[in-house]
Write a protein that holds these residues in place. Structure first.
Motif, short mmCIF file in Angstrom:
data_model
loop_
_atom_site.label_atom_id
_atom_site.label_comp_id
_atom_site.label_asym_id
_atom_site.label_seq_id
_atom_site.Cartn_x
_atom_site.Cartn_y
_atom_site.Cartn_z
N THR A 139 -6.30 9.17 -3.41
CA THR A 139 -5.01 9.64 -3.92
C THR A 139 -4.91 9.44 -5.42
OG1 THR A 139 -4.03 9.01 -1.79
CG2 THR A 139 -2.52 9.52 -3.59
N ASP B 250 1.03 4.15 -2.81
CA ASP B 250 0.85 5.53 -2.36
C ASP B 250 2.00 6.40 -2.87
OD1 ASP B 250 -0.10 7.75 -1.10
OD2 ASP B 250 -0.12 6.89 0.91
N SER C 102 0.83 -1.21 0.00
CA SER C 102 0.00 0.00 0.00
C SER C 102 0.86 1.25 0.00
CB SER C 102 -0.94 0.00 1.20
OG SER C 102 -0.22 0.06 2.41
N GLN C 103 1.98 1.23 0.76
CA GLN C 103 2.88 2.40 0.76
C GLN C 103 3.55 2.57 -0.59
OE1 GLN C 103 5.48 1.72 4.13
NE2 GLN C 103 4.27 3.09 5.44
N LEU D 266 -6.34 5.07 -0.81
CA LEU D 266 -5.52 5.21 -2.01
C LEU D 266 -6.36 5.55 -3.25
CD1 LEU D 266 -2.97 2.33 -1.45
CD2 LEU D 266 -2.60 4.77 -1.22
#
Length: 928
Positions: free
Chosen positions: A494, A451, A447-448, A491
């Motif tokens: 984002t 991102d 997930s990071q 996300l």
């Protein structure tokens, strides 16, 4: 189901007094959507409303009590079910995730469809702020429906003052008559005694009669078991239905104290006021209620558990509840209520949870509260607080905190802090620094990594590295599918921001969909929905989204920009046009926005776009002192608008070359600048080719607003080419027809007016009355000033306006059918379309009448004509109308070819108008 559940109760069979109050309410129902009856418990507010509705024999009416569902969102949903049943509508939209503002407007819409009278009882049980918002919305937006509200509290808002009536205690003589009618065998002294004991309350008087004069306050809980008594006390403090043990629910149901619903058990609202008179150990009741709701599933029960824990002052229990349930509550629409609730209990253990609610709300009072906080000690809470500072515009303070956490914070927080720091650098035009930070950032989780890549793609777009950014974004939607729900929601917002920044509206539409966003949509996604709707020309949806954004505008710099920017774009095309220049100035010179150079550039360019249409000569303000122009798209956009402004101010040397690989929206503006420069150099064929290519791109990518802008400019080019001869006139008509079709799709009266003017200019027969009406057209400033120019009136024009007016006037002068009358004030003469010169040197009155009409835009009232032509200090119809009629009759004898069928001087309501264009000018020797 709905008819049975919300059927209008019967009014009291015996009703006394309240003559003035009944007359007031009858009058309100006849003329106003909202009537408020307020006063203490037991004074007969509900009975009064039911009596009036019955007397008026109103066929469609509904009743809803707020005591059943006093929790904010649950109340609005339950109220909506009542109205949906009355209107015969489905209720799929009644999801708890919708915002309170949405639910209020949807409820009003349902009432409007039903065209009914709606009685809302016990509204004091609902949160006061929600009550005020509901009442104000009804007062402002309801039309056919009628709402009668009963409450124990006085409305505070001044707008509601004249809609509210305080219900006073009923006079003793009316109460005595009520007692005598309820109990005819009682004597007058006994009835008077009972009336005095009732203390102005019809409700209490009836109870005294039923109890044969004994104390009517006997307990309803007699003979109940201890567990059942505790359950009743718990239900008294609960604001929604709860689950009870089966044997307790059965015992209470047998006594008629509760109502069984699909979501659980609640007190019967008809007995609640009697139960409220029972003694109550509030602390024990809350503890019992808390044990009940902890075993009830769903966000409503979780919210109730938090409320009870806060009222008990148990911060540790509240924190443990929110650790597991905060995301569920916010996603279900409870963020605003939860934020307010957590403010009642000051505890460091709850600070992070309240900041989480504020981050979900993303605006308004929550951002102001966060900005006023001292820096939290806990690093995790500090990171959340830092994110809110960015949304509130405190960028410098947030940057220092984020940098410190990224470099020296806990290891598990350093990545998230670095991602936030990269966002801050991008917002402050330090795009290269943001890219460098993201490229060297090492991430561990999937997930990071997603991102980081999304933020990096956004920064690359701003720097101009479109190819690389496009490659990174291509597979993002698929990568999100494998993540947990919470991560995917975060996300997805984002991703929406990244796609919006790169103008990838096709992909954005695939991610968000083309319809109404869901009620639980995160603010970042909501902004993207708004920009998508406006750019696609879905203006009805855009207006609704502007309303949804508005509650967050006051404290968020970015939200304020998005709201004003899209308001400008929407109103420029769909109206209303009044006040656009002022709104553009507010957008461009919003001081807090100066901390974000990229937003400043877009704001200045938006103001220039408004000025080009509404208020030439257009100018493009310089950036604030010391502010560097951001690299990438912002710089290209600014340079493109500098060229457009220069061309509109008459700079024939203006030039521009569109750089490659631009985002579509900026690329279309750049091509427009290239075409405007070519027009200024009189290279009309070249400009035509540029605009045709740009139009193909705009249509292919679905940029409805840019397509309309390009069509309007292409129409101007075709008009300039048509003025050279008749060969291009067909092309003008084709583009004018395309522009008219675009205007119909967008609902744009401005574009429709511009298409009509172009068609009129190339038509074989030009009706002068049409040009006169276009000179006063409120929909289009462009049409208004060009039509006035063609009529010879003074008006502010830019270089393109002047060229179109000059060439169109020249073509009109060569046309046989051109109908223009010239009035020479100096020589006291008039030139008629036939070429005949009329000498008015001995008819000064006729000249003055014509002058008043010309200077009045082609029309004037009788009063204006009398005061202007005769110079009288005042106007009186009995004295002055006859002299005006005689003067006009004589003028027609001199000026008209057929005085009995006038074409020049025509009646117009309470005055006269010119039937053909008349302009002031000088008549030379050729006209003699």
């Amino acid at each position: 189901m709905y008819d049975r559940m919300y059927h209008l109760p019967n009014p009291p069979e015996i009703f006394e007094g309240r003559t003035d109050e009944r007359a007031w309410l009858c009058g309100r129902l006849a003329q106003s959507p909202l009537s408020i009856l307020w006063g203490p418990l037991g004074l007969g507010k509900t009975g009064l409303a039911l009596r009036v509705v019955a007397d008026l024999r109103i066929p469609r009416a509904a009743y809803h009590s707020a005591l059943d569902t006093p929790e904010d969102t649950t109340f609005l949903i339950s109220f909506g079910r009542c109205l949906a049943g009355l209107a015969g509508e489905t209720v799929e939209w009644l999801a708890q995730g919708r915002s309170r503002a949405d639910l209020i407007m949807l409820n009003i819409e349902l009432a409007e469809r039903a065209g009914a009278v709606v009685l809302v009882d016990d509204l004091h049980a609902v949160d006061h702020d929600l009550t005020e918002r509901l009442l104000l919305s009804i007062s402002r937006y309801a039309r056919k429906s009628r709402f009668v509200v009963m409450t124990r509290t006085r409305p505070r808002h001044e707008e509601l003052a004249d809609k509210a009536l305080r219900i006073e205690p009923l006079p003793e003589e009316d109460l005595a008559r009520l007692v005598r009618r309820c109990a005819p065998l009682r004597g007058a002294p006994e009835a008077a005694a009972l009336a005095r004991e009732a203390m102005g309350s019809p409700f209490r008087a009836r109870r005294l009669v039923l109890s044969q004069g004994a104390d009517p306050g006997g307990s309803l809980l007699v003979d109940l078991g201890d567990e059942a008594k505790r359950a009743v006390q718990a239900l008294r403090v609960l604001r929604f239905a709860a689950a009870l043990p089966a044997h307790v629910a059965r015992e209470l149901d047998e006594r008629g104290l509760i109502r069984l619903t699909a979501s659980g058990v609640r007190l019967d609202d008809r007995l609640r006021s009697l139960l409220d008179a029972e003694p109550l150990d509030a602390a024990e009741a809350r503890r019992t209620a808390l044990s009940l709701v902890l075993h009830t599933e769903g966000p409503a029960s979780a919210f109730e558990a938090v409320r009870l824990a806060i009222e008990e002052g148990d911060a540790a229990l509240c924190a443990s509840l929110l650790d597991e349930r905060l995301f569920m509550l916010c996603a279900a629409g409870y963020a605003e209520g939860l934020f307010e609730l957590l403010g009642r209990l000051e505890s460091p253990a709850l600070l992070g949870h309240r900041l989480g609610c504020a981050d979900w709300i993303h605006g308004g009072a929550s951002l102001a509260w966060a900005a006023a906080l001292p820096e939290p000690a806990d690093p995790r809470v500090r990171l959340l607080w830092c994110r809110l500072l960015v949304h509130g515009g405190a960028v410098a303070r947030a940057r220092d905190t984020a940098r410190a956490l990224a470099e020296h914070g806990p290891v598990d927080l350093q990545t998230d802090a670095a991602l936030l720091l990269a966002d801050i650098l991008r917002h402050t035009a330090e795009v290269d620094a943001s890219v460098a930070l993201l490229e060297r950032l090492e991430v561990r989780s999937t997930s990071q990594r997603i991102d980081r890549d999304l933020r990096l793609a956004t920064a690359l777009m701003l720097r101009g590295d479109f190819a690389r950014a496009t490659d990174m974004l291509a597979s993002m939607p698929e990568k999100l599918e494998g993540l947990r729900v919470e991560e995917r929601r975060r996300l997805r917002a984002t991703l929406a921001s990244a796609l919006l920044a790169s103008s990838r509206f096709r992909e954005l539409e695939r991610v968000l969909g083309a319809g109404e966003p869901p009620a639980d949509c995160r603010p970042t996604e909501l902004f993207a929905h708004l920009a998508l709707a406006v750019e696609r020309g879905r203006f009805d949806l855009g207006r609704r989204l502007l309303d949804r954004v508005e509650p967050f505008v006051d404290e968020s710099v970015y939200l304020r920009f998005v709201h004003r920017y899209n308001t400008l774009r929407l109103r420029l095309f769909a109206g209303p046009g009044e006040g656009l220049e002022e709104l553009a100035r507010e957008l461009a010179f919003d001081a807090p926005q100066f901390k974000l150079p990229e937003l400043v550039v877009w704001s200045f360019c938006a103001k220039a776009a408004i000025d080009v249409t509404c208020a030439p000569p257009v100018t493009l303000a310089d950036l604030p002192a010391g502010m560097a122009v951001p690299e990438g798209t912002a710089r290209v956009l600014l340079e493109a608008w500098q060229v457009i402004v220069a061309a509109r101010r008459g700079a024939a040397t203006a030039s521009f070359t569109t750089p490659p690989d631009l985002p579509t929206d900026v690329g279309l503006v750049a091509r427009r600048a290239e075409a405007e420069a070519a027009i200024a150099r009189d290279e009309l064929d070249h400009a035509d080719g540029i605009l045709e290519g740009a139009l193909d791109l705009a249509r292919r990518e679905g940029f409805a607003i840019e397509e309309a802008n390009l069509l309007a400019l292409l129409l101007d080019v075709r008009l300039l080419r048509a003025a050279r001869g008749t060969s291009a006139r067909t092309l003008v008509e084709l583009i004018a027809r395309s522009l008219a079709q675009a205007a119909e799709r967008l609902g744009s009266a401005r574009l429709a007016a511009e298409a009509r003017l172009a068609t009129w200019l190339v038509s074989d027969r030009r009706d002068p009355a049409v040009l006169l009406s276009m000179a006063e057209d409120p929909a289009s400033p462009v049409v208004r000033r060009r039509a006035r120019g063609l009529l010879g009136r003074e008006d502010t024009q830019d270089a393109l306006d002047r060229r179109i007016v000059a060439r169109s006037a020249h073509a009109a002068a060569r046309s046989e059918d051109s109908v223009v009358v010239v009035l020479d004030l100096e020589q006291r003469a008039l030139l008629l379309p036939s070429g005949k010169r009329v000498d008015l040197s001995s008819a000064d009155l006729h000249v003055r009448i014509l002058e008043v009409l010309v200077r009045g835009g082609g029309r004037a009232t009788k009063e204006d004509l009398v005061l202007g032509a005769w110079g009288l200090p005042s106007y009186h119809p009995h004295r002055d109308d006859k002299r005006l009629q005689v003067a006009v009759h004589r003028m027609r004898q001199v000026l008209e070819e057929k005085p009995k069928e006038p074409a020049l001087l025509l009646r117009d309501g309470d005055g006269y108008r010119l039937g053909v264009p008349v302009r002031l000018g000088r008549l030379g020797a050729s006209a003699m």
